[in-house]
Design a protein around this motif. Structure first.
Motif, mmCIF file in Angstrom:
data_model
loop_
_atom_site.group_PDB
_atom_site.id
_atom_site.type_symbol
_atom_site.label_atom_id
_atom_site.label_comp_id
_atom_site.label_asym_id
_atom_site.label_seq_id
_atom_site.Cartn_x
_atom_site.Cartn_y
_atom_site.Cartn_z
ATOM 1 N N ALA A 83 -13.324 13.646 -0.501
ATOM 2 C CA ALA A 83 -13.084 12.234 -0.472
ATOM 3 C C ALA A 83 -13.408 11.664 0.783
ATOM 4 C CB ALA A 83 -11.426 11.908 -0.949
ATOM 5 N N PRO A 128 -15.946 7.913 2.204
ATOM 6 C CA PRO A 128 -14.745 7.085 2.238
ATOM 7 C C PRO A 128 -14.734 5.642 1.440
ATOM 8 C CG PRO A 128 -15.296 7.145 4.283
ATOM 9 C CD PRO A 128 -16.220 8.085 3.770
ATOM 10 N N HIS A 129 -15.960 5.038 2.125
ATOM 11 C CA HIS A 129 -15.934 3.519 1.462
ATOM 12 C C HIS A 129 -16.230 3.396 -0.043
ATOM 13 C CE1 HIS A 129 -15.570 2.290 5.353
ATOM 14 N NE2 HIS A 129 -16.743 2.973 5.922
ATOM 15 N N VAL A 186 -15.286 5.889 -2.233
ATOM 16 C CA VAL A 186 -14.222 6.285 -3.130
ATOM 17 C C VAL A 186 -12.873 5.039 -2.931
ATOM 18 C CG1 VAL A 186 -11.925 7.860 -2.654
ATOM 19 C CG2 VAL A 186 -14.209 8.877 -2.212
ATOM 20 N N GLU A 187 -13.141 4.358 -1.944
ATOM 21 C CA GLU A 187 -12.127 3.234 -1.992
ATOM 22 C C GLU A 187 -12.492 2.187 -3.095
ATOM 23 O OE1 GLU A 187 -10.713 -0.140 1.506
ATOM 24 O OE2 GLU A 187 -12.914 0.612 1.214
ATOM 25 N N MET A 188 -13.851 2.024 -2.837
ATOM 26 C CA MET A 188 -14.330 1.070 -3.940
ATOM 27 C C MET A 188 -13.893 1.593 -5.392
ATOM 28 S SD MET A 188 -15.883 -1.809 -4.933
ATOM 29 C CE MET A 188 -16.844 -2.241 -3.460
ATOM 30 N N THR A 241 -11.575 3.799 -6.683
ATOM 31 C CA THR A 241 -10.023 4.001 -6.596
ATOM 32 C C THR A 241 -9.284 2.673 -6.436
ATOM 33 O OG1 THR A 241 -9.846 4.574 -4.483
ATOM 34 C CG2 THR A 241 -10.073 6.427 -6.096
ATOM 35 N N GLY A 242 -10.042 1.742 -5.700
ATOM 36 C CA GLY A 242 -9.213 0.607 -5.405
ATOM 37 C C GLY A 242 -9.485 -0.753 -6.288
ATOM 38 N N TYR A 243 -10.866 -0.558 -6.978
ATOM 39 C CA TYR A 243 -11.210 -1.717 -7.514
ATOM 40 C C TYR A 243 -11.501 -1.226 -8.719
ATOM 41 C CZ TYR A 243 -13.857 -5.760 -9.119
ATOM 42 O OH TYR A 243 -14.338 -6.762 -10.058
#
Length: 240
Positions: free
Chosen positions: A194, A198-199, A201-203, A205-207
């Protein structure tokens, strides 16, 4: 509009018996040949479409096919025209944004049915009547809206670049629909740590995972941005 209806009305019946056919066998027509050609391309891609494969699909001899289409280029001209005939035409008398939005949405749906056509739509140097009628209607709609000739050229290129580009990307995605996004994304993220990306993964899992994300919804979002931008070029200061 069906494929057979279009071919019959644009090219005429052209009814001839295929070589060696019996009285009871279906006769070959240009309509049947082009309809079968679209079917072969839909099933196996444009590379699968040859005179031999087309003749086999029709249950006829290759020389019988040549009676109705002179060569492979003539087949491509014909089936591209068939695809254009399936796209809804915009009306110059309507609201230009609504008309071009409807036309773009129709083009995308047609290209989803005939994915082999994406790279061929603007490639023909001997376009058929449906192709010419389509282009004329789009230009007429833009001109009726008040676009200059220069801006009409810009607008047409922009809308079609977006529509064809979206259709091409959509056809190549490894998922289809919101239910398949998460499993595909999960399998991809299992291949790296991860912290490496990181960006990304953020997109995911977060969206993507939290919103039932559907790539297909992006089409309307992008198209509206384009149409609003074109509207602003006609009416500076209008952000509607």
């Amino acid at each position: 509009m069906t494929v057979s209806y279009f071919v019959r009305n644009c090219y005429g019946p052209g009814v001839e018996k295929s070589a060696g056919s019996s009285q009871g066998r279906r006769r070959l027509t240009r309509e049947r040949v082009l309809t079968a050609a679209v079917g072969v391309a839909d099933a196996g891609g444009i590379g699968a479409l040859t005179i031999r494969s087309l003749a086999q699909e029709l249950g006829a001899k290759p020389m019988s096919v040549y009676y109705h289409v002179a060569n492979k280029d003539a087949i491509l001209d014909g089936i591209v025209d068939v695809v254009f005939s399936e796209i809804e035409l915009p009306s110059p008398g309507g609201d230009w944004r609504s008309e071009l939005r409807r036309r773009a949405a129709s083009a995308r749906q047609v290209l989803r049915r005939h994915r082999w056509a994406i790279g061929l739509m603007e490639s023909r140097t001997t376009p058929g009547p449906a192709t010419l009628r389509h282009h004329d209607a789009v230009i007429a709609t833009l001109r009726a809206a008040g676009f200059s000739l220069e801006m009409t050229a810009h607008a047409y290129a922009l809308i079609d670049s977006y529509t064809y580009g979206f259709a091409l990307q959509e056809a190549g995605l490894p998922f289809e629909g919101p239910d398949t996004v998460a499993p595909v994304a999960d399998s991809i993220m299992e291949q790296f740590a991860a912290g490496d990306y990181p960006h990304l993964v953020e997109m995911a899992t977060g969206y993507y995972f939290k919103t039932s994300y559907d790539f297909a919804d992006e089409f309307d979002f992008g198209l509206n941005l384009i149409l609003n931008g074109l509207s602003n070029s006609l009416h500076p200061g209008n952000d509607s």
